[in-house]
Design a protein around this motif. Structure first.
Motif, PDB file in Angstrom:
ATOM      1  N   LEU A  80       0.812  -1.223   0.000  1.00  0.00           N
ATOM      2  CA  LEU A  80       0.000   0.000   0.000  1.00  0.00           C
ATOM      3  C   LEU A  80       0.844   1.271   0.000  1.00  0.00           C
ATOM      4  N   SER A  81       2.157   1.133   0.063  1.00  0.00           N
ATOM      5  CA  SER A  81       3.043   2.302   0.064  1.00  0.00           C
ATOM      6  C   SER A  81       3.154   2.888  -1.349  1.00  0.00           C
ATOM      7  N   ASP A  82       3.772   4.058  -1.436  1.00  0.00           N
ATOM      8  CA  ASP A  82       3.931   4.726  -2.733  1.00  0.00           C
ATOM      9  C   ASP A  82       4.849   3.963  -3.681  1.00  0.00           C
ATOM     10  N   SER A  83       5.825   3.271  -3.140  1.00  0.00           N
ATOM     11  CA  SER A  83       6.782   2.538  -3.960  1.00  0.00           C
ATOM     12  C   SER A  83       7.081   1.182  -3.309  1.00  0.00           C
ATOM     13  N   PRO A  84       6.232   0.188  -3.552  1.00  0.00           N
ATOM     14  CA  PRO A  84       6.386  -1.099  -2.868  1.00  0.00           C
ATOM     15  C   PRO A  84       7.757  -1.758  -3.017  1.00  0.00           C
ATOM     16  N   THR A  85       8.330  -1.707  -4.200  1.00  0.00           N
ATOM     17  CA  THR A  85       9.623  -2.353  -4.387  1.00  0.00           C
ATOM     18  C   THR A  85      10.681  -1.693  -3.518  1.00  0.00           C
ATOM     19  N   ASP A  86      10.714  -0.355  -3.503  1.00  0.00           N
ATOM     20  CA  ASP A  86      11.673   0.356  -2.659  1.00  0.00           C
ATOM     21  C   ASP A  86      11.373   0.146  -1.180  1.00  0.00           C
ATOM     22  N   SER A  87      10.101   0.174  -0.820  1.00  0.00           N
ATOM     23  CA  SER A  87       9.721  -0.006   0.583  1.00  0.00           C
ATOM     24  C   SER A  87      10.097  -1.389   1.093  1.00  0.00           C
ATOM     25  N   ALA A  88       9.951  -2.397   0.260  1.00  0.00           N
ATOM     26  CA  ALA A  88      10.316  -3.753   0.678  1.00  0.00           C
ATOM     27  C   ALA A  88      11.789  -3.822   1.054  1.00  0.00           C
ATOM     28  N   THR A  89      12.595  -3.053   0.343  1.00  0.00           N
ATOM     29  CA  THR A  89      14.038  -3.053   0.564  1.00  0.00           C
ATOM     30  C   THR A  89      14.469  -2.107   1.676  1.00  0.00           C
ATOM     31  N   ASP A  90      13.825  -0.942   1.766  1.00  0.00           N
ATOM     32  CA  ASP A  90      14.329   0.133   2.625  1.00  0.00           C
ATOM     33  C   ASP A  90      13.509   0.437   3.869  1.00  0.00           C
ATOM     34  N   ALA A  91      12.243   0.097   3.876  1.00  0.00           N
ATOM     35  CA  ALA A  91      11.386   0.442   5.016  1.00  0.00           C
ATOM     36  C   ALA A  91      11.799  -0.359   6.246  1.00  0.00           C
ATOM     37  N   PRO A  92      11.510   0.177   7.428  1.00  0.00           N
ATOM     38  CA  PRO A  92      11.785  -0.614   8.632  1.00  0.00           C
ATOM     39  C   PRO A  92      11.104  -1.976   8.522  1.00  0.00           C
ATOM     40  N   LEU A  93      11.790  -2.981   9.007  1.00  0.00           N
ATOM     41  CA  LEU A  93      11.298  -4.351   8.906  1.00  0.00           C
ATOM     42  C   LEU A  93      10.305  -4.643  10.030  1.00  0.00           C
TER      43      LEU A  93
END
Length: 167
Positions: free
Chosen positions: A103-116
């Motif tokens: 649901l984030s703006d950039s799922p591919t980037d969020s999967a890599t960079d967002a807090p786990l």
């Protein structure tokens, strides 16, 4: 998609091909499983279109309980060779985390960079197994369209990789 057909091919051969007692069927099953494993290994790096995230998120959220039950089922009826997770609470947390990424703006980037997702260290391995099981069990077109499934598998695989690194 290629993965869904390849993964289910081994299952169909077991059910309708006469089983692994026949050498030619056993060889075909082994080939299908080798190709499935190669495709699974490429999920995290395969190109995927973030534009299909809403479809993947909608399917995950609307089927959340069923997905948890499936990925933690100790006695599955199909794809018995896919290792299942055992902890429904960890499955719930990981799948909620994956839904938030989709649901984030950039799922591919969020999967890599967002807090786990916050799991205690002993549950990181179980959380990775949850993500890998869902990625392996996802079937096109039964569950969603191919582009959404490709993105969903990518996000699941990246999350699984990150959790394993912390285990």
């Amino acid at each position: 998609d290629e993965y869904s057909w390849t993964a289910t091919n081994a299952m169909f051969l077991r059910y309708f091909g006469g089983g692994e007692d026949k050498p030619e069927i056993a060889q075909a099953i082994e080939r299908s499983e080798q190709i499935s494993n190669q495709l699974t290994a490429s999920f995290a790096t395969a190109p995927a279109d973030d534009g299909f995230a809403a479809e993947a998120a909608t399917k995950l959220i609307s089927n959340h309980d069923a997905v948890i039950k499936d990925c933690t089922n100790a006695e599955p009826l199909s794809q018995k060779d896919v290792t299942r997770a055992t902890d429904a609470t960890t499955a719930d947390l990981v799948l909620r985390h994956v839904a938030s990424i989709l649901l984030s703006d950039s799922p591919t980037d969020s999967a890599t960079d967002a807090p786990l997702v916050a799991l205690d260290q002993r549950n990181n391995k179980e959380g990775a197994l949850v993500a890998r099981t869902v990625a392996a069990r996802l079937c096109v077109p039964r569950d969603m369209g191919a582009p959404a499934a490709k993105l969903f598998r990518k996000v699941l695989s990246i999350v699984a990789n990150r959790l394993e690194e912390k285990a």
